[in-house]
Design a protein around this motif. Structure first.
Motif, PDB file in Angstrom:
ATOM      1  N   TYR A  30     -33.014   0.206  29.099  1.00  0.00           N
ATOM      2  CA  TYR A  30     -32.425   1.511  28.829  1.00  0.00           C
ATOM      3  C   TYR A  30     -32.862   2.528  29.881  1.00  0.00           C
ATOM      4  CZ  TYR A  30     -30.754   0.078  24.186  1.00  0.00           C
ATOM      5  OH  TYR A  30     -30.087  -0.531  23.154  1.00  0.00           O
ATOM      6  N   GLY A  31     -34.108   2.413  30.339  1.00  0.00           N
ATOM      7  CA  GLY A  31     -34.579   3.314  31.387  1.00  0.00           C
ATOM      8  C   GLY A  31     -33.801   3.137  32.686  1.00  0.00           C
ATOM      9  N   LEU A  32     -33.506   1.881  33.040  1.00  0.00           N
ATOM     10  CA  LEU A  32     -32.709   1.633  34.250  1.00  0.00           C
ATOM     11  C   LEU A  32     -31.280   2.135  34.094  1.00  0.00           C
ATOM     12  CD1 LEU A  32     -33.873  -1.941  35.358  1.00  0.00           C
ATOM     13  CD2 LEU A  32     -34.120   0.189  36.646  1.00  0.00           C
ATOM     14  N   VAL A  33     -30.699   1.975  32.901  1.00  0.00           N
ATOM     15  CA  VAL A  33     -29.351   2.502  32.665  1.00  0.00           C
ATOM     16  C   VAL A  33     -29.341   4.012  32.857  1.00  0.00           C
ATOM     17  CG1 VAL A  33     -27.555   2.873  30.930  1.00  0.00           C
ATOM     18  CG2 VAL A  33     -28.634   0.638  31.135  1.00  0.00           C
ATOM     19  N   SER A  34     -30.335   4.682  32.269  1.00  0.00           N
ATOM     20  CA  SER A  34     -30.424   6.135  32.416  1.00  0.00           C
ATOM     21  C   SER A  34     -30.590   6.525  33.878  1.00  0.00           C
ATOM     22  CB  SER A  34     -31.582   6.678  31.582  1.00  0.00           C
ATOM     23  OG  SER A  34     -31.702   8.078  31.720  1.00  0.00           O
ATOM     24  N   ALA A  35     -31.463   5.817  34.589  1.00  0.00           N
ATOM     25  CA  ALA A  35     -31.688   6.112  36.006  1.00  0.00           C
ATOM     26  C   ALA A  35     -30.421   5.879  36.819  1.00  0.00           C
ATOM     27  CB  ALA A  35     -32.828   5.251  36.542  1.00  0.00           C
ATOM     28  N   GLY A  36     -29.700   4.791  36.518  1.00  0.00           N
ATOM     29  CA  GLY A  36     -28.471   4.508  37.236  1.00  0.00           C
ATOM     30  C   GLY A  36     -27.412   5.567  36.995  1.00  0.00           C
ATOM     31  N   VAL A  80     -25.260  -0.063  45.273  1.00  0.00           N
ATOM     32  CA  VAL A  80     -26.662  -0.107  44.843  1.00  0.00           C
ATOM     33  C   VAL A  80     -26.809   0.513  43.453  1.00  0.00           C
ATOM     34  CG1 VAL A  80     -28.972   0.818  45.296  1.00  0.00           C
ATOM     35  CG2 VAL A  80     -27.629  -0.167  47.167  1.00  0.00           C
ATOM     36  N   LEU A  81     -26.182   1.652  43.244  1.00  0.00           N
ATOM     37  CA  LEU A  81     -26.273   2.310  41.932  1.00  0.00           C
ATOM     38  C   LEU A  81     -25.592   1.479  40.850  1.00  0.00           C
ATOM     39  CD1 LEU A  81     -25.622   6.001  43.053  1.00  0.00           C
ATOM     40  CD2 LEU A  81     -27.773   5.038  42.210  1.00  0.00           C
TER      41      LEU A  81
END
Length: 523
Positions: free
Chosen positions: A335-341, A359-360
């Protein structure tokens, strides 16, 4: 990892069945223009080829899981799979929009038992939670493959053979899955813990159908349109009645007591928010590539490959990580990576190069893969095995509703912000557009996706350059909301998804790594 011989039929059936159900959510999108041309359909009618499938998938999902628990998970799964396969033939031979939409409604109904049924069958076939998590990871990778191939396969088949081929491909796949399931799935049912509960099932179908339909229409007609407000009211009333009935019947379709389990509640909230933020933006990003950067439909599918491939990789690894560490830490990472993306995508401009976009997309896809698998595993682990169907259908229904709501809400935010941006730029336009006409002109430019409107009797071709910047301004707003929503889900999982303490192994034996992994998240 070697798979025992006996579950091969089970895995073949659930993987292929899920692949077909998810493939048909995206494969038709690139074929809609060809369908409209051949069937001489209006765009509002052909849109129901997509919406009809989604509507039935959402509306009947809770019922599908409960029927599996009650009458037999194998029987209900294979019945839904057979219905899906037969209705695919009906779609392929359709000579009218009415027949095609009816076939899609039947497909969605069949898929509503296939997707949660597959997850429930994995819970029954792999009682060891560590091994089950690995299988759910592979199942997630198979789901991602359907996302990868949907636009690519749809475009290739439509251009080379014709759009009926996108439905006919389900026939051999369905026959293989049915044969494998008949031979390889062991029947299981828990009628003592699950009932038919006809009133609850009807109310569940009504509130989910009304909500899904209202959300779909609100994305096109606006949230304040009277028919949509009526549908939202119907959905709310039916939902309250559903909860009241489920609290009182002796054996409910969806026992409200499940929601006294904090792990189950937090998992479903997280699933909803992941659908809202992660899946809800997929459609908007597709529009960005096609309408702002001028990418063709087929090439858009190619450009999404980093996203889809990362989901497949993340899903596979998530199964292994969940088996070892439990679902919470993997969910937080995903979930953290989804938010960051999502927040990273706020940097997009109309001319952003594909290197940055790719990349994103990969970051977002990796987060989705790492997030979906442990969410499903956590939902299955939070309830007794005899209610696996109810748990599977609930976690899938919350994600599906979140996705539908995300597409509508985020799309509305994008349009509203885009119109404001275009109207502001029109104030500096050399054309003779008065203040009273700017709002209308901006609305026409945005809703017609940058094509020149003639309604005002003005030549606005020069002003179409404002569409790209306005669209991106709106996209930034939607991505920001989606990113913050997913970040809140990350915080909720981190601090509220309670994990039981590890169960120590009896002395003097040294606990194995697998035993420690299981103990860290078993009830």
């Amino acid at each position: 990892m070697s798979v025992p011989r006996r579950p091969v039929g089970l895995l073949t059936a659930v993987f292929l069945g899920t692949f077909m159900a998810l493939l048909d959510m995206s494969v038709v999108n690139v074929a809609l223009p060809a369908m409209q041309s051949r069937l001489h359909a209006r765009i509002t009618d052909i849109q129901w080829v997509v919406d009809g499938y989604t509507l039935c998938l959402s509306a009947f999902m809770l019922t599908g899981g409960a029927l599996g628990d009650r009458f037999g998970r194998k029987k209900v799964f294979l019945t839904g799979l057979a219905l899906f396969t037969l209705s695919s033939v009906l779609c392929a031979v359709a000579h009218s929009t009415t027949t095609l939409v009816f076939g899609r409604l039947l497909q969605g109904t069949g898929a509503s038992t296939v997707t949660p049924g597959a997850l429930s069958l994995l819970a029954q076939g792999f009682p060891d939670q560590a091994q089950r998590a690995r299988m759910i990871g592979l199942w997630g990778a198979c789901s991602a493959l359907a996302v990868v191939l949907g636009p690519l396969l749809g475009g290739a088949l439509t251009d080379s053979v014709g759009w009926p081929a996108i439905f006919l491909i389900n026939v051999p796949l369905g026959l293989i899955a049915l044969t494998a399931g008949i031979k390889g799935i062991t029947e299981s049912a828990d009628p003592k813990h699950a009932a038919t509960d006809p009133v609850g099932q009807i109310l569940g179908i009504v509130w989910l159908a009304a909500l899904t339909y209202a959300v779909n229409e609100a994305g096109r007609d606006g949230w304040t349109a009277t028919p949509n407000q009526v549908l939202f009211a119907v959905a709310a009333i039916a939902f309250l009645a559903f909860v009241a009935v489920e609290r009182r019947v002796p054996r409910a379709m969806l026992p409200v007591a499940l929601f006294s389990n904090q792990r189950f509640v937090i998992t479903n909230i997280a699933s909803f928010m992941l659908g809202f933020g992660g899946y809800g933006t997929f459609y908007l990003l597709s529009l960005y590539l096609q309408q702002v950067q001028g990418t063709s439909a087929a090439m858009t599918g190619v450009k999404f490959l980093p996203y889809s491939a990362a989901i497949a990789i993340g899903s596979t690894q998530a199964g292994k990580l969940t088996a070892r560490f439990g679902p919470r830490c993997v969910m937080v990472a995903g979930y953290g990576l989804v938010s960051a993306g999502l927040l990273g995508l706020v940097t997009l401009t109309p001319t952003t190069g594909y290197g940055q976009v790719g990349v994103l997309f990969a970051v977002l896809g990796l987060g989705m893969g790492l997030g979906i698998v442990p969410t499903n595993a956590a939902a299955m682990a939070a309830v007794p095995r005899e209610r696996s169907g109810a748990a599977a259908s609930t976690v899938n229904a919350t994600r599906q509703v979140g996705t539908a709501l995300g597409i509508a809400v985020l799309g509305s935010l994008l349009n509203a912000r885009a119109e404001t941006s275009v109207a502001r730029n029109l104030a500096h336009s050399p054309s003779a557009i008065g203040p009273s006409e700017r709002g209308t002109a901006a609305h026409l430019i945005v809703t017609r996706h940058g094509t020149a409107p003639s309604d005002l009797g003005l030549d606005l071709r020069a002003e179409l350059r404002y569409f790209a910047s306005g669209f991106v301004d709106g996209l930034h707003t939607s991505l920001l909301v989606a990113g913050v929503t997913t970040a809140l889900a990350t915080v909720a999982v981190l601090f509220r998804l309670r994990t039981p303490k590890p169960v120590p192994a009896p002395a003097p034996q040294r606990p194995t790594q697998q035993a420690r992994a299981r103990g860290s998240w078993d009830d």
